[in-house]
Each structure stands twice: as structure tokens, then as C-alpha cells.
Write an enzyme that holds these catalytic residues in place. Structure first.
Site, PDB file in Angstrom:
ATOM      1  CB  CYS A   2      -0.904   0.040   1.088  1.00  0.00           C
ATOM      2  SG  CYS A   2      -2.284  -1.297   1.374  1.00  0.00           S
ATOM      3  NE  ARG A  27       4.476   1.188   0.072  1.00  0.00           N
ATOM      4  CZ  ARG A  27       5.618   0.996   0.748  1.00  0.00           C
ATOM      5  NH1 ARG A  27       6.805   1.381   0.753  1.00  0.00           N
ATOM      6  NH2 ARG A  27       5.605   0.507   2.001  1.00  0.00           N
ATOM      7  CD1 TRP A  76      -0.702  -6.057  -3.809  1.00  0.00           C
ATOM      8  CD2 TRP A  76      -0.798  -7.002  -1.687  1.00  0.00           C
ATOM      9  NE1 TRP A  76      -0.469  -7.532  -3.768  1.00  0.00           N
ATOM     10  CE2 TRP A  76      -0.603  -8.019  -2.690  1.00  0.00           C
ATOM     11  CE3 TRP A  76      -1.099  -7.208  -0.267  1.00  0.00           C
ATOM     12  CZ2 TRP A  76      -0.338  -9.262  -2.375  1.00  0.00           C
ATOM     13  CZ3 TRP A  76      -0.770  -8.662  -0.070  1.00  0.00           C
ATOM     14  CH2 TRP A  76      -0.493  -9.476  -0.894  1.00  0.00           C
ATOM     15  CG  ASN A 100       1.227  -0.118   4.441  1.00  0.00           C
ATOM     16  OD1 ASN A 100       0.878  -1.157   4.086  1.00  0.00           O
ATOM     17  ND2 ASN A 100       2.462   0.286   4.278  1.00  0.00           N
ATOM     18  N   GLY A 101      -0.885  -1.625   6.435  1.00  0.00           N
ATOM     19  CA  GLY A 101      -0.406  -2.871   7.481  1.00  0.00           C
ATOM     20  C   GLY A 101      -1.648  -3.594   7.831  1.00  0.00           C
ATOM     21  CD  GLU A 479      16.288 -12.311 -10.054  1.00  0.00           C
ATOM     22  OE1 GLU A 479      15.913 -13.033  -9.171  1.00  0.00           O
ATOM     23  OE2 GLU A 479      16.008 -11.326 -10.479  1.00  0.00           O
ATOM     24  CE  LYS A 483      12.992 -10.248 -11.869  1.00  0.00           C
ATOM     25  NZ  LYS A 483      13.736  -9.807 -10.626  1.00  0.00           N
ATOM     26  CD  GLU A 486       9.106 -10.386 -10.540  1.00  0.00           C
ATOM     27  OE1 GLU A 486      10.166 -10.188 -10.530  1.00  0.00           O
ATOM     28  OE2 GLU A 486       8.139 -10.177  -9.672  1.00  0.00           O
ATOM     29  CG  HIS A 502      17.674 -37.691 -10.784  1.00  0.00           C
ATOM     30  ND1 HIS A 502      18.027 -39.127 -10.377  1.00  0.00           N
ATOM     31  CD2 HIS A 502      18.837 -36.893 -11.000  1.00  0.00           C
ATOM     32  CE1 HIS A 502      19.275 -38.835 -10.458  1.00  0.00           C
ATOM     33  NE2 HIS A 502      19.781 -37.791 -11.003  1.00  0.00           N
ATOM     34  CE  LYS A 601      10.856  -2.282  -6.586  1.00  0.00           C
ATOM     35  NZ  LYS A 601      11.653  -3.080  -7.342  1.00  0.00           N
TER      36      LYS A 601
HETATM   37  O1  M6R Z   1      12.505  -5.036  -1.313  1.00  0.00           O
HETATM   38  P1  M6R Z   1      12.993  -6.356  -1.169  1.00  0.00           P
HETATM   39  O2  M6R Z   1      14.486  -6.572  -1.976  1.00  0.00           O
HETATM   40  O3  M6R Z   1      13.369  -6.992   0.321  1.00  0.00           O
HETATM   41  O4  M6R Z   1      12.157  -7.270  -1.870  1.00  0.00           O
HETATM   42  C1  M6R Z   1      12.165  -8.772  -1.997  1.00  0.00           C
HETATM   43  C2  M6R Z   1      11.409  -9.532  -2.933  1.00  0.00           C
HETATM   44  O5  M6R Z   1      10.022  -9.063  -2.738  1.00  0.00           O
HETATM   45  C3  M6R Z   1      11.600  -8.889  -4.290  1.00  0.00           C
HETATM   46  O6  M6R Z   1      12.991  -9.260  -4.875  1.00  0.00           O
HETATM   47  C4  M6R Z   1      10.611  -9.550  -5.029  1.00  0.00           C
HETATM   48  O7  M6R Z   1      11.124 -10.844  -5.610  1.00  0.00           O
HETATM   49  C5  M6R Z   1      10.640  -8.996  -6.671  1.00  0.00           C
HETATM   50  N1  M6R Z   1       9.380  -8.764  -7.163  1.00  0.00           N
HETATM   51  C6  M6R Z   1      11.503  -9.867  -7.707  1.00  0.00           C
HETATM   52  O8  M6R Z   1      11.622  -9.172  -8.903  1.00  0.00           O
END
Ligand code: M6R
Length: 606
Positions: A2, A27, A76, A100-101, A479, A483, A486, A502, A601
Site C-alpha cells: 500500500c 506498492r 494491495w 498500510n499494514g 533469478e 523474472k 512474474e 530424476h 513492490k
Molecule cells: O525489497 P526487497 O529486496 O526486500 O524485496 C524482496 C522481494 O520481494 C523482491 O525481490 C521480489 O521478489 C521482486 N518482485 C522480484 O523481482
């Protein structure tokens, strides 16, 4: 999660709020809303809707909002679905609030204070608004204090009281709020991005302190009513850093910024060709006094940790664990005074990582964090911080944060190897020189991005996809695969290529493309054999291979040649290539690359 903004000042409030919400939309983008004071009706007017900030903008467009004070929110969804009613701000009586929270005891509060009749949404946040209104007798500070004494959970609350025009109140527990007083007035936000258009000075609102904003002043008091001086920080993020700068999406812009971001991250930390953290206040003893390392992080940051783990094991032969922060404290980790905990986070606000740091510190560990956002919660909780100088990362998919985190890890590994006598001074300098080549090597991959765009067309229609490699290549692909999934919604699995037979090889068909990485000389022949195994089961192969290892590679593979670096550093060019692959797949599919569905984010709920 949020996004929150509050502003009281001389600029057009509607524009300030909506522009800020657009920047904060990463956010959460389930709904958006603003509340602005209205002198005529002596109550804030609320505009809100499910959907994006652009939808909210359309609703407010024709409204002439003559006011100097307002608050805004992007959501969110946690408690309550995505709907107009559940969008913030929530208004009950004289109170208008954004949150937020998570208020964990919202049901009990509703029952205990008989608030049910005043609620129109399904949110925990509206319960906080109703409770505040219940306690409000004309003194905002008193009502806020009484309310938060009843709340369980995490919260950043930003509040307007209808009979206190021109004033914005806020209080928080865990969930972040930063604030500033500048030429254009006073403002607060859930994060810095929204403020840096106006100023590079800001302070983090301490937990359980009441903040009052007026256009010409800020007042911060603790719960005993004692006035506190805000501790201002400065940030070197510029406005144009937070704009798209001509790119269609932030993700592309941020991928392209990586050579500069890496350069900025390492430049000031190299002296005489050796890593030097003295300006960061990180003592050498931190690296000599530990006998094990534990990295804690989430998502992409955790993947940076996995690369570090491979390097530490192979170069330093030290015991090192990497834990998903969300699992860390439930896994009975072996932590003591000789453990160096390294927390990695772009935002510095990820709650799982924050809680893991608190837990590790209680167990006696020293904590060093690698963070992008100055003054963030994890940074403040840690004993030492190494900031990545990536600048604001707006796209939900993390790119430049990852490669700058890796850059710091390379410096840490070099430092430890030198201090522990594993590297001579010359070895260390040569390792650091290779790190200094990274920006230029990344630039070469970026120059060839059209080739990667063509490769993206080979996987565009896939529903499922595998990414295979061994050793460091496997870490890189974890990674790369995150990417891709997502931003493109293709189901992608990274698998250690030797492990494939396996079980998962049963899933390989001609409709399952396989992306492979071959960047490590010692693994080349085994990796190429594994690629053949899936090729002979019908899979199309997209191969990212280090140029000098390409040799007589099968011409049937769609191949991208990665510029040569020492094997340990091939992660850098390979990651840029895989980020571009994900980016092109998503943009060619016509998706909103920067705001993938269901994501946010900054993840501030556990
Ligand atoms: O702000 P942070 O680096 O702690 O965030 C961690 C993950 O939420 C963040 O890397 C997330 O996996 C990304 N969306 C990946 O692209």
C-alpha cells in the site's frame, strides 16, 4: 504494501496527491483513493475506486478541488476484496484515514466497541477509523494515543480530522512513513519516491510517535507528549531518476541503468585496488571474527544471496547458509555470536526480512545489511549497512537492485578472502579489477539487446518452460526464471540440469522450451550433455553461453553469446540477458510490465 501520501501546502493538492500515487502505485494497485479537505462542507471529500490511479484521475478530473490539504492511498488488498468500498480513504464521522499494514484484532475491536453499524467495508482499516472516531473528543493526539493502545498488528495511519483543517496526523508501528517540510509545504509518504520530486531531505517517522503536519511546520511528539526533533537524512535520488526517461516501462529503463548503478555502487568502495568499507563504517573484524555466514532475504534479493553462497563456498570454503527470510525463524537456524548475518533487501522494508534480522540479533548474531533505501527499517535495525547506489527502483520486477547487491557481495568476498589470507593482495586486486569491468561488459549485452528480443519470440507462446544449468548457472537461472514468471505469467522452473532426469524431464515435450545457461568452464561439457538430453526429447533450446565456451555448439540452438569475464563474474552479463528476455516477452505480450498482476513492490505483510 500500500502506498500512502499526505500533503498540506501551496501546490495544487489534487495534482500532488495523484502524481505521488502514480509513483507509489508499485506498492499496490488494486484500488486508489484520495481525500481532500473541503471548506464548504467542513469535511474531507473522498474520491476512490477499484482499479488504477489513472481511473481515479479520471474520476477527479472535472472536480475543482480548492484545498490546501489532502491524503491518498494505493491499495494491495489484504482484508476485503478489490472493490470501491474497500478502497481507502475510509471515513467515519469526523475521521478520514488511510492505512498500510494489518490490524490483527479488528474483529475483537468491532465487537468490543460495537462498531459494526458504522462500517461499510470489509477492511480492518475502517475499524481503525471507527475506533478513532469513537475516541475522538476534539483532541486528535489523545484520540490517536488511545486508539493505538488498542491496536494489535502493524500500521501506518494517516488521518484528517474534519475540525482541524490544514492538519494531517500520522502514527505508525512497523509499516514505514517518511516525512519532510520543504518550500512547497509539509508532506509524508510510505516511501521516498513520492517526496524526491520536492526535496532530497526527509526523516523517518519513529514508531509510536504522533506526527502533525501543517503547511508551515511539522510537530513530532512521543506518546508522553514530549516534542522530538526529526532526524533528517539526505538522498541523492533525483526526480528524473524516478521518471521513465523516454522508456515505455521502468523495467527497461532500470535494466539499461545497470552499468551506471554498478559503477556508483563500487566506485567509492575501492582504494588502491582493494575493497574498502571504511566510509561505510564497517570494520574488518566483522569479516574476520565470524566462523559462519547466514544470508537472509526474499525473492530476487535471496537469489543474490545464492550467488554469494556459491562464491563463498568455492573461494573461501566457509560455512554459509541462505535462508528465505519468511522461513528463517521457523527453521531453528544455527545462529550464535560467531555468525555473521547478512540481510539483503532493495526496499529495506520487507517484513519477513526485518523480522528475521530482529530474531538473529536476539540470538547474538551481528547483522550487516545490503540495502538500497537509506534509513529504511532493515537498515535501522542492522548493526552495519552497505547501501547499494542503484537509485529508485520502481518496476515491481527487481533488476538493478539485484546486480548492485551482487556487486556488494563481490566486494565482501574479495575483502574476506584478502583478510583471511585466501587471496594475496595481487589476487584481490585482480578480482576487484574484474568487478570494475562489469559496467562495460553489461553495456555490451545491452547493445545486443535486439538479438535477445528475437530470442524472446521463441518462448512467447510457451505455457511452461524450463531453465537449466549447473552450479553458478543454476543460481543465475533461478533469478532469470523468477523474472520471467512474474512479468510474463509463463510457468517457468529453474532446475539444476543434472537433476532433471530424476523426474522433471517427464514434462519436457516439443511445447516446453528450455532456456539454458553455460558460463562455467568446468561445467561446460556436462551442461551441454544435459541440453542434448532435452533437445532429443523435442524441446527448443534457447542458449546463453559464454563466448569463449561456445566452440562447436549445436547450430540448432538459438544462441546468445555472452561477453567473456572470469567465470565467477559471468553472473553479471548473464543476468542482464535474462532480464531482457523476460522484459521482451512481457512487453510483446502486451502486459503492464511494471505492474504484474497480484504483486506489489514492497512486501510489508507476512
Ligand atoms: O525489497 P526487497 O529486496 O526486500 O524485496 C524482496 C522481494 O520481494 C523482491 O525481490 C521480489 O521478489 C521482486 N518482485 C522480484 O523481482
Amino acid at each position: 504494501m500500500c502506498g500512502i501520501i499526505g500533503y498540506t501546502g501551496s501546490e495544487s493538492v489534487k495534482d500532488v496527491l495523484l502524481d505521488a500515487l502514480e509513483l507509489l502505485e508499485y506498492r499496490g494497485y488494486d484500488s486508489a483513493g484520495i481525500a481532500v479537505e473541503d471548506d464548504e462542507i467542513k469535511q474531507a471529500k473522498v474520491y476512490k475506486c477499484a482499479g488504477r490511479v489513472r481511473d481515479l484521475r479520471a474520476i477527479c478530473e472535472s472536480e475543482k478541488l480548492l484545498t490546501s490539504c489532502g491524503i491518498g492511498h494505493t491499495r494491495w488488498a489484504t482484508h476485503g476484496g478489490v472493490s470501491d468500498e474497500n478502497a481507502h480513504p475510509h471515513q467515519v464521522g469526523k475521521v478520514t484515514l488511510v492505512h498500510n499494514g494489518i490490524i490483527e484484532n479488528y474483529r475483537e475491536l468491532t465487537a468490543d466497541y460495537d462498531l459494526g453499524d458504522s462500517l461499510v467495508s470489509e477492511t480492518d482499516s475502517e475499524v481503525a477509523a471507527a475506533l478513532l472516531n469513537r475516541f475522538y473528543e476534539g483532541n486528535p493526539e489523545e484520540a490517536i494515543k488511545k486508539t493505538v493502545s488498542k491496536l494489535k498488528g502493524t500500521f501506518a495511519l494517516v488521518i484528517l480530522f474534519s475540525d482541524h483543517p490544514g492538519e494531517i496526523y500520522s502514527i505508525r508501528n512497523v509499516s514505514p512513513i517518511v516525512a519532510t517540510l520543504c518550500e512547497q509545504g509539509a508532506m509524508l509518504a510510505s516511501d521516498l519516491t513520492a517526496l524526491c520530486r520536492f526535496t532530497n531531505r526527509y526523516f523517518v517517522v519513529p514508531e509510536y510517535h504522533v506526527l502533525k503536519l501543517r503547511r508551515d511546520g511539522i510537530c513530532l511528539t512521543d506518546l508522553d507528549g514530549k516534542e522530538k526533533q526529526p532526524q533528517y537524512l539526505t538522498v541523492d535520488w533525483e526526480l528524473n531518476n524516478a521518471g521513465k526517461n523516454g522508456y515505455p516501462f521502468y523495467m527497461e529503463k532500470e535494466i539499461m541503468e545497470q552499468p551506471d548503478a554498478v559503477e556508483r555502487t563500487i566506485a567509492e568502495r575501492i582504494r588502491g585496488g582493494l575493497p574498502d568499507f571504511s566510509a561505510d563504517g564497517v570494520p574488518d573484524e566483522l569479516f574476520t571474527g565470524c566462523d559462519r555466514i547466514n544470508i537472509i532475504a526474499c525473492g530476487t534479493a535471496m537469489h543474490a544471496g545464492l550467488v554469494a553462497q556459491a562464491l563463498v563456498k568455492s573461494l573461501l570454503h566457509m560455512h554459509i547458509d541462505v535462508d528465505m527470510a519468511s522461513e528463517f525463524m521457523y527453521s531453528d537456524p544455527v545462529i550464535d555470536k560467531k555468525t555473521l548475518v547478512i540481510a539483503v533487501s532493495q526496499s529495506g522494508e520487507t517484513i519477513d526480512t526485518l523480522e528475521a534480522v530482529k530474531y538473529a540479533k536476539k540470538r547474538g548474531a551481528k547483522c550487516l545489511s545490503i540495502i538500497n533505501v537509506k534509513g529504511s527499517s532493515i537498515a535501522r535495525e542492522s548493526d552495519y549497512v552497505l547501501y547499494t547506489n542503484a537509485g529508485p527502483e520502481i518496476a515491481v520486477a527487481s533488476t538493478k537492485a539485484y546486480t548492485t547487491q551482487l556487486s556488494i557481495f563481490y566486494l565482501i568476498v574479495a575483502k574476506m578472502a584478502h583478510l583471511r589470507g585466501v587471496f594475496t593482495t595481487e589476487d584481490t586486486q585482480s578480482f576487484v579489477r574484474e568487478l570494475q569491468r562489469v559496467p562495460e561488459v553489461m553495456q555490451r549485452v545491452l547493445k545486443e539487446r535486439r538479438e535477445i528480443h528475437v530470442l524472446a519470440s521463441r518462448v512467447l507462446e510457451a505455457k511452461d518452460l524450463f531453465m537449466i544449468g549447473r552450479g553458478l548457472d543454476y543460481s543465475i537461472l533461478l533469478e532469470g526464471s523468477l523474472k520471467l514468471k512474474e512479468v510474463s505469467y509463463i510457468h517457468s522452473e529453474a532446475y539444476a540440469s543434472g537433476e532433471l532426469k530424476h523426474g522433471p524431464i517427464a514434462l519436457i515435450t516439443q511445447d516446453t522450451p528450455v532456456v539454458a545457461a553455460v558460463t562455467q568452464e568446468k561445467l561446460r561439457s556436462k551442461e551441454l550433455s544435459n541440453i542434448k538430453e532435452v533437445k532429443s526429447r523435442g524441446a527448443d533450446i534457447v542458449l546463453f553461453i559464454k563466448e569463449s565456451l561456445a566452440g562447436d555448439v549445436d547450430s540448432a540452438y538459438e544462441t546468445f553469446l555472452l561477453p567473456d569475464m572470469r567465470d565467477e563474474f559471468m553472473v553479471m552479463p548473464a543476468s542482464v540477458a535474462l532480464q531482457l528476455l523476460a522484459y521482451y516477452v512481457s512487453s510483446d505480450k502486451g502486459f503492464d510490465v511494471d505492474k504484474p498482476r497480484n504483486l506489489a513492490k514492497v512486501v510489508t505483510v507476512e
